[in-house]
Design a protein around this motif. Structure first.
Motif, short mmCIF file in Angstrom:
data_model
loop_
_atom_site.label_atom_id
_atom_site.label_comp_id
_atom_site.label_asym_id
_atom_site.label_seq_id
_atom_site.Cartn_x
_atom_site.Cartn_y
_atom_site.Cartn_z
N LYS A 1 0.77 -1.29 -0.22
CA LYS A 1 -0.53 -0.45 0.22
C LYS A 1 1.18 0.90 0.31
O LYS A 1 1.08 2.17 -0.84
N GLN A 2 2.20 1.60 1.19
CA GLN A 2 2.81 2.38 1.03
C GLN A 2 3.59 2.59 -0.43
O GLN A 2 3.79 3.77 -0.89
N ILE A 3 4.28 2.05 -1.18
CA ILE A 3 5.01 1.70 -2.40
C ILE A 3 3.85 2.01 -3.76
O ILE A 3 3.95 3.27 -4.28
N ALA A 4 2.39 1.74 -3.68
CA ALA A 4 1.07 1.91 -4.52
C ALA A 4 0.84 3.56 -4.53
O ALA A 4 1.52 4.18 -4.77
N ASP A 5 1.38 4.56 -2.92
CA ASP A 5 1.14 5.13 -2.42
C ASP A 5 2.00 6.10 -3.07
O ASP A 5 2.25 7.59 -3.86
N GLN A 6 3.02 5.60 -2.94
CA GLN A 6 4.62 6.58 -3.17
C GLN A 6 4.53 6.49 -4.52
O GLN A 6 5.12 7.66 -5.06
N LEU A 7 3.58 5.85 -5.22
CA LEU A 7 4.53 5.39 -7.09
C LEU A 7 3.48 5.78 -7.61
O LEU A 7 3.04 6.23 -8.75
N SER A 8 2.68 6.46 -7.01
CA SER A 8 0.70 7.21 -7.45
C SER A 8 0.33 5.52 -8.79
O SER A 8 0.18 5.92 -9.67
N ILE A 9 0.46 3.98 -8.41
CA ILE A 9 0.02 3.10 -8.65
C ILE A 9 -0.66 2.32 -8.05
O ILE A 9 -0.61 2.75 -6.97
N SER A 10 -1.41 1.79 -8.85
CA SER A 10 -2.53 0.57 -8.11
C SER A 10 -1.93 -0.44 -7.45
O SER A 10 -0.61 -0.28 -7.03
N MET A 11 -2.85 -0.57 -5.78
CA MET A 11 -2.13 -1.63 -5.16
C MET A 11 -1.79 -3.30 -6.32
O MET A 11 -0.67 -3.71 -6.00
#
Length: 202
Positions: free
Chosen positions: A162-172
């Protein structure tokens, strides 16, 4: 790597010492190559040499220590065993601090030299295996896309999907897909294996 592919390179300006070492080492079944100077060894040196160097500290023109420095500058990882006279011990200790493998004082017992050579050859085999492994990991890293590398770095840093998705602005879902491809391309099954592979190159 087997000892069959490894060579012991004796570099010593003393012909009698070279001959006696050659006789001793060949008698133990080792491949031996002798050189009468640092210059003659350098001119024969190749990047793919394996084994170890038994190197006299005191030689005219280029000393053993100078040869060690030149080999270091060339990126050589061949383990070096310095052969020293009694007064050369401080120099040999300094060489150890700069990456030499070992040193032995003259006069020495043959078995003492042989045990040091066995350790040096084991070290050489370990270094070769590490280079091979690191080369394979580097090759796998090169197969990753830029986005996969970004995801991998964040995964290795301990970030959750979830943190990676938020940081890279991509979906889970996209993170999960990238993560699965990273694991597959890197040839690992677990997060711990991935972390170890990436850390081994640092």
């Amino acid at each position: 790597m087997s000892e069959l592919t490894q060579t012991i390179y004796v570099v010593d300006d003393d012909e009698a010492m070279r001959d006696s070492m050659n006789w001793l080492l060949e008698g133990e079944g080792y491949r031996v190559a002798c050189f009468d100077s640092g210059e003659s060894f350098l001119s024969a040196r190749r990047d793919d040499m394996s084994g170890c160097i038994v190197l006299d500290v005191r030689m005219p023109e280029m000393s053993g220590l100078e040869l060690h420095e030149k080999l270091d500058a060339l990126g050589s990882q061949l383990p070096i065993i310095f052969v020293t006279g009694h007064g050369d011990v401080p120099m040999a200790v300094g060489a150890l601090q700069r990456g030499a493998c070992d040193f032995i004082e003259k006069p020495f017992h043959n078995e003492d030299l042989l045990s040091r050579i066995r350790r040096a050859l084991e070290l050489d085999a370990e270094l070769a295996a590490r280079r091979h492994r690191d080369g394979a990991i580097t090759h796998r890293l090169e197969q990753l896309t830029l986005r996969e590398k970004e995801v991998m770095q964040l995964v290795v840093a301990g970030k959750l999907n979830k943190q990676i998705a938020d940081q890279l602005s991509i979906s889970m879902k996209t993170v999960e897909a990238h993560r699965a491809r990273v694991m597959e391309k890197m040839g690992v099954r677990t997060l711990a294996e991935l972390v170890k592979a990436v850390m081994s190159l640092k």
